[in-house]
Design a protein around this motif. Structure first.
Motif, PDB file in Angstrom:
ATOM      1  N   UNK A  92       0.851  -1.192   0.000  1.00 13.60           N
ATOM      2  CA  UNK A  92       0.000   0.000   0.000  1.00 13.60           C
ATOM      3  C   UNK A  92       0.882   1.235   0.000  1.00 13.60           C
ATOM      4  N   UNK A  93       0.904   1.948  -1.130  1.00 14.60           N
ATOM      5  CA  UNK A  93       1.654   3.188  -1.221  1.00 14.60           C
ATOM      6  C   UNK A  93       0.813   4.365  -0.771  1.00 14.60           C
ATOM      7  N   UNK A  94       1.369   5.557  -0.921  1.00 16.41           N
ATOM      8  CA  UNK A  94       0.615   6.764  -0.582  1.00 16.41           C
ATOM      9  C   UNK A  94      -0.544   6.968  -1.546  1.00 16.41           C
ATOM     10  N   UNK A  95      -0.398   6.452  -2.763  1.00 11.67           N
ATOM     11  CA  UNK A  95      -1.454   6.566  -3.760  1.00 11.67           C
ATOM     12  C   UNK A  95      -1.767   5.221  -4.356  1.00 11.67           C
ATOM     13  N   UNK A  96      -1.096   4.888  -5.472  1.00 12.32           N
ATOM     14  CA  UNK A  96      -1.357   3.629  -6.152  1.00 12.32           C
ATOM     15  C   UNK A  96      -0.729   2.453  -5.407  1.00 12.32           C
ATOM     16  N   UNK A  97      -1.281   1.265  -5.702  1.00  7.85           N
ATOM     17  CA  UNK A  97      -0.706   0.039  -5.188  1.00  7.85           C
ATOM     18  C   UNK A  97       0.597  -0.284  -5.910  1.00  7.85           C
ATOM     19  N   UNK A 136       7.388  -2.386  -6.961  1.00  3.23           N
ATOM     20  CA  UNK A 136       7.298  -1.587  -8.186  1.00  3.23           C
ATOM     21  C   UNK A 136       5.847  -1.182  -8.402  1.00  3.23           C
ATOM     22  N   UNK A 137       5.584  -0.057  -9.071  1.00  2.00           N
ATOM     23  CA  UNK A 137       4.195   0.308  -9.374  1.00  2.00           C
ATOM     24  C   UNK A 137       3.516  -0.800 -10.160  1.00  2.00           C
ATOM     25  N   UNK A 138       2.334  -1.200  -9.724  1.00  2.65           N
ATOM     26  CA  UNK A 138       1.666  -2.321 -10.376  1.00  2.65           C
ATOM     27  C   UNK A 138       1.289  -1.974 -11.815  1.00  2.65           C
ATOM     28  N   UNK A 139       1.036  -0.695 -12.074  1.00  5.85           N
ATOM     29  CA  UNK A 139       0.676  -0.292 -13.423  1.00  5.85           C
ATOM     30  C   UNK A 139       1.814  -0.362 -14.415  1.00  5.85           C
ATOM     31  N   UNK A 140       3.058  -0.505 -13.908  1.00  5.87           N
ATOM     32  CA  UNK A 140       4.213  -0.573 -14.799  1.00  5.87           C
ATOM     33  C   UNK A 140       4.445  -1.977 -15.340  1.00  5.87           C
ATOM     34  N   UNK A 215      10.444  -8.890 -14.467  1.00  3.80           N
ATOM     35  CA  UNK A 215       9.796  -7.622 -14.212  1.00  3.80           C
ATOM     36  C   UNK A 215       9.837  -7.183 -12.767  1.00  3.80           C
ATOM     37  N   UNK A 216      10.201  -8.102 -11.855  1.00  5.02           N
ATOM     38  CA  UNK A 216      10.296  -7.773 -10.438  1.00  5.02           C
ATOM     39  C   UNK A 216      11.679  -8.123  -9.909  1.00  5.02           C
TER      40      UNK A 216
END
Length: 228
Positions: A92-97, A136-140, A215-216
Motif C-alpha cells: 500500500x503506497x501513498x497513492x497507487x498500489x 514496483x508500481x503495479x501499473x508498470x 519484471x520484479x
C-alpha cells in the motif's frame, strides 16, 4: 482477552500447537476479533493475508503482526513446523498500489485437522511471517504468463508457470480495503498484502533462498538455526 486468544498466544510462545480448546470462536465476528487481539498482543499488525486470490471463491483475510514482517536479504529463524510459499504481494503506497515478490511462512498454532473454519480463521489463517522484495508500481507491469522460480542451494529448483493479472489483484485489494474498513482497521501506507501462494507450501531447511519473476526484483532470505 478472549480465552482462545490466550491459548493461541501460549501456543505461539511455547511453539507447541493446541490439540483442543473449550473456547473455540463460534462466529466470523468472534474469530475476527481474536485475530486482532492476537496481533495487537504482538505489537500490532503491519500487513494482511488474503486467501484465495481467485475470484471464483469467497475471500478471507487475516492481519499479520508487524513483528513478523521482514525485508529481502534478512536472516530468519522460522518457528518449528513452518512451511514456505512464494507469491506476489501488494504494497500500500501513498497513492497507487505497488507489487513485489514475497516469501510467506505458514505456521498453524492448531494441531490436527479437526478444527472448525472459525478456529482456523482466528489463527490468522496460519500466517507465520513474510519476507518482501522491492516493490514496483503495479501499473508498470503488463499482465501475462511467466516463470516463477525458487532456488535453494541444497534442494532442487522449483519453477512454475503463473499468470500475473493486475486486474484480479487490484480487485482483491479493493475487497480488502472494504473488509478492513468494516473492522475499523483501515489499510495504511506501507502495509503489505499477501495474495496467495504460487509456489508451495514447501518444507524449510537452513540456507539461502531466492525467488525470481521477470519484471520484479528477486526476493532473498537466509534461514539459520531452523529446527524443522
Amino acid at each position: 482477552m478472549h480465552p482462545f486468544t490466550q491459548a493461541l498466544l501460549e501456543a505461539h510462545r511455547q511453539a507447541t500447537p493446541l490439540t483442543d480448546s473449550e473456547h473455540v470462536p463460534q462466529t466470523i465476528g468472534e474469530a475476527d476479533a481474536i485475530q486482532f487481539e492476537f496481533s495487537d498482543a504482538l505489537g500490532g499488525h503491519g500487513g494482511w493475508k488474503m486467501t484465495p486470490w481467485s475470484s471464483a471463491e469467497a475471500m478471507l483475510a487475516a492481519p499479520i503482526p508487524q513483528a513478523w514482517m521482514g525485508q529481502s536479504g534478512a536472516v530468519i529463524r522460522p518457528e518449528p513446523g513452518s512451511r514456505l510459499e512464494v507469491e506476489f504481494a501488494l504494497l500500500r503506497g501513498e497513492g497507487d498500489w505497488q507489487v513485489c515478490l514475497a516469501f510467506e511462512f505458514l505456521q498453524s498454532r492448531l494441531a490436527g485437522q479437526d478444527w472448525s473454519s472459525s478456529a482456523r480463521r482466528a489463527d490468522l489463517l496460519s500466517a507465520g511471517g513474510v519476507v518482501q522484495g522491492a516493490a514496483h508500481p503495479i501499473g508498470a507491469l503488463a499482465a501475462g504468463d511467466g516463470q516463477l522460480r525458487l532456488i535453494h542451494a541444497d534442494n532442487p529448483a522449483e519453477s512454475v508457470t503463473t499468470t500475473f493479472d493486475p486486474t484480479s489483484l487490484l480487485a482483491a485489494a479493493n475487497w480488502l480495503e472494504s473488509h478492513a474498513a468494516e473492522l475499523v482497521r483501515p489499510l495504511l501506507p506501507g502495509m503489505v498484502v499477501i495474495t496467495g501462494a504460487r509456489i508451495g507450501p514447501l518444507p524449510l531447511a537452513d540456507g539461502t533462498y531466492s525467488a525470481s519473476w521477470q519484471g520484479l526484483d528477486d526476493v532473498t532470505m537466509t534461514i539459520s538455526g531452523y529446527s524443522g
